[in-house]
Design a protein around this motif. Structure first.
Motif, mmCIF file in Angstrom:
data_model
loop_
_atom_site.group_PDB
_atom_site.id
_atom_site.type_symbol
_atom_site.label_atom_id
_atom_site.label_comp_id
_atom_site.label_asym_id
_atom_site.label_seq_id
_atom_site.Cartn_x
_atom_site.Cartn_y
_atom_site.Cartn_z
ATOM 1 N N ASP A 1 42.145 37.971 35.825
ATOM 2 C CA ASP A 1 41.360 37.162 34.292
ATOM 3 C C ASP A 1 41.482 38.741 33.553
ATOM 4 O OD1 ASP A 1 41.922 35.195 35.351
ATOM 5 O OD2 ASP A 1 40.234 34.686 35.542
ATOM 6 N N THR A 2 41.458 39.743 33.952
ATOM 7 C CA THR A 2 40.736 41.022 33.096
ATOM 8 C C THR A 2 42.541 41.080 32.883
ATOM 9 O OG1 THR A 2 38.382 41.436 34.548
ATOM 10 C CG2 THR A 2 39.839 43.723 33.183
ATOM 11 N N LEU A 3 43.375 41.495 32.930
ATOM 12 C CA LEU A 3 44.192 41.782 33.485
ATOM 13 C C LEU A 3 44.876 41.367 31.753
ATOM 14 C CD1 LEU A 3 45.797 43.468 35.966
ATOM 15 C CD2 LEU A 3 45.754 45.047 34.275
ATOM 16 N N THR B 1 39.992 45.436 15.418
ATOM 17 C CA THR B 1 39.448 44.174 16.109
ATOM 18 C C THR B 1 39.817 44.499 17.906
ATOM 19 O OG1 THR B 1 39.167 43.404 14.166
ATOM 20 C CG2 THR B 1 38.666 42.214 16.851
ATOM 21 N N THR B 2 41.790 44.340 18.032
ATOM 22 C CA THR B 2 42.049 44.604 19.136
ATOM 23 C C THR B 2 42.007 46.248 20.135
ATOM 24 O OG1 THR B 2 44.452 44.498 17.951
ATOM 25 C CG2 THR B 2 43.576 42.532 18.443
ATOM 26 N N PHE B 3 41.661 46.373 19.212
ATOM 27 C CA PHE B 3 40.948 48.067 19.744
ATOM 28 C C PHE B 3 39.837 47.617 20.448
ATOM 29 C CE2 PHE B 3 39.739 52.467 19.450
ATOM 30 C CZ PHE B 3 40.992 52.697 20.725
ATOM 31 N N ARG C 1 39.238 48.088 24.767
ATOM 32 C CA ARG C 1 37.826 48.882 24.880
ATOM 33 C C ARG C 1 37.167 48.156 26.284
ATOM 34 N NH1 ARG C 1 36.213 51.609 20.404
ATOM 35 N NH2 ARG C 1 35.030 49.836 20.661
ATOM 36 N N THR C 2 36.604 46.693 26.056
ATOM 37 C CA THR C 2 35.848 45.452 26.312
ATOM 38 C C THR C 2 36.653 45.627 27.807
ATOM 39 O OG1 THR C 2 34.597 45.258 24.172
ATOM 40 C CG2 THR C 2 34.809 43.709 26.396
ATOM 41 N N SER C 3 37.919 45.296 27.619
ATOM 42 C CA SER C 3 38.672 44.255 28.953
ATOM 43 C C SER C 3 38.803 46.126 29.355
ATOM 44 C CB SER C 3 40.229 43.858 28.125
ATOM 45 O OG SER C 3 39.731 43.098 27.288
ATOM 46 N N LEU C 4 38.931 47.605 28.869
ATOM 47 C CA LEU C 4 39.440 48.181 29.892
ATOM 48 C C LEU C 4 38.116 48.754 30.823
ATOM 49 C CD1 LEU C 4 40.940 50.266 31.433
ATOM 50 C CD2 LEU C 4 39.527 52.400 29.023
ATOM 51 N N THR C 5 36.945 48.204 29.818
ATOM 52 C CA THR C 5 35.378 48.524 31.094
ATOM 53 C C THR C 5 35.615 47.622 32.326
ATOM 54 O OG1 THR C 5 34.304 48.795 29.314
ATOM 55 C CG2 THR C 5 33.413 48.233 30.728
ATOM 56 N N THR D 1 43.579 54.085 35.706
ATOM 57 C CA THR D 1 43.990 55.522 34.754
ATOM 58 C C THR D 1 45.016 54.643 34.168
ATOM 59 O OG1 THR D 1 43.487 56.987 36.002
ATOM 60 C CG2 THR D 1 45.274 57.871 34.820
ATOM 61 N N ALA D 2 45.864 54.280 34.450
ATOM 62 C CA ALA D 2 46.889 53.507 33.617
ATOM 63 C C ALA D 2 46.248 52.947 32.810
ATOM 64 C CB ALA D 2 48.075 52.493 34.607
ATOM 65 N N GLY D 3 45.012 52.272 32.834
ATOM 66 C CA GLY D 3 44.631 51.275 31.491
ATOM 67 C C GLY D 3 44.122 52.303 30.562
ATOM 68 N N VAL D 4 43.450 53.697 31.267
ATOM 69 C CA VAL D 4 42.823 54.024 29.747
ATOM 70 C C VAL D 4 44.216 54.951 28.976
ATOM 71 C CG1 VAL D 4 41.870 56.542 29.425
ATOM 72 C CG2 VAL D 4 40.743 55.037 31.319
ATOM 73 N N ASP D 5 45.015 55.081 30.172
ATOM 74 C CA ASP D 5 46.927 55.729 29.256
ATOM 75 C C ASP D 5 46.745 54.515 27.573
ATOM 76 O OD1 ASP D 5 46.473 58.041 30.726
ATOM 77 O OD2 ASP D 5 48.240 57.284 32.231
#
Length: 149
Positions: A41-43, A82-84, A88-92, A104-108
């Motif tokens: 779901d997060t992905l 807004t999507t940025f 960030r929220t989803s990456l957390t 790490t791939a998410g941070v990239d």
């Protein structure tokens, strides 16, 4: 204690041990299943935000340096912004459920989106390609975590 009593005791003991083992295995399987669902779901949420941002940036690029509809250009830029924040929220959340490799791939991907957000109009196509490459890298890492690769 007679043979019958020992047999009954042994059967009861084995039955109890079986219940305990089954409960432990079921709980572990449920936890794994829940974790996979949360990661999936997060992905999906993160990738949807990524595609919305890329689509808005691409549309903004197509409007050119002097858009006929400046309000549309502003709306598209606001969508990127807004999507940025959504990314960030989803990456957390992603970093809570995923392996280090996926995190790490998410941070990239987030860094690529920040570069896209801050890019000048002529640089957008290259930044869009970088975002696409980072998105593919994240998907590949996530497939390994989810064991679908």
């Amino acid at each position: 204690m007679g043979v019958g009593e020992w047999a009954a005791f042994t059967a009861a003991f084995i039955s109890g041990a079986n219940i305990v083992v089954t409960a432990l295995l079921t709980r572990s399987r449920d936890r794994t299943s829940w974790s996979r669902a949360a990661l999936s779901d997060t992905l999906v949420t993160l990738l949807e935000a990524s595609w919305r941002s890329s689509d808005a940036a691409r549309e903004r690029h197509e409007l050119g340096p002097r858009p006929a509809d400046p309000a549309m250009a502003t709306r598209l830029q606001d969508t990127v912004e807004t999507t940025f924040a959504d990314l960030r929220t989803s990456l957390t959340r992603l970093r809570l459920f995923a392996s280090e490799r996926v995190g790490t791939a998410g941070v990239d991907l987030l860094i690529s989106h920040r570069e896209l957000r801050d890019a000048s109009l002529p640089d957008l196509p290259a930044r869009l390609e970088a975002v696409s490459a980072a998105r593919r890298k994240l998907i590949q890492a996530a497939r390994r975590d989810l064991k679908t690769d």
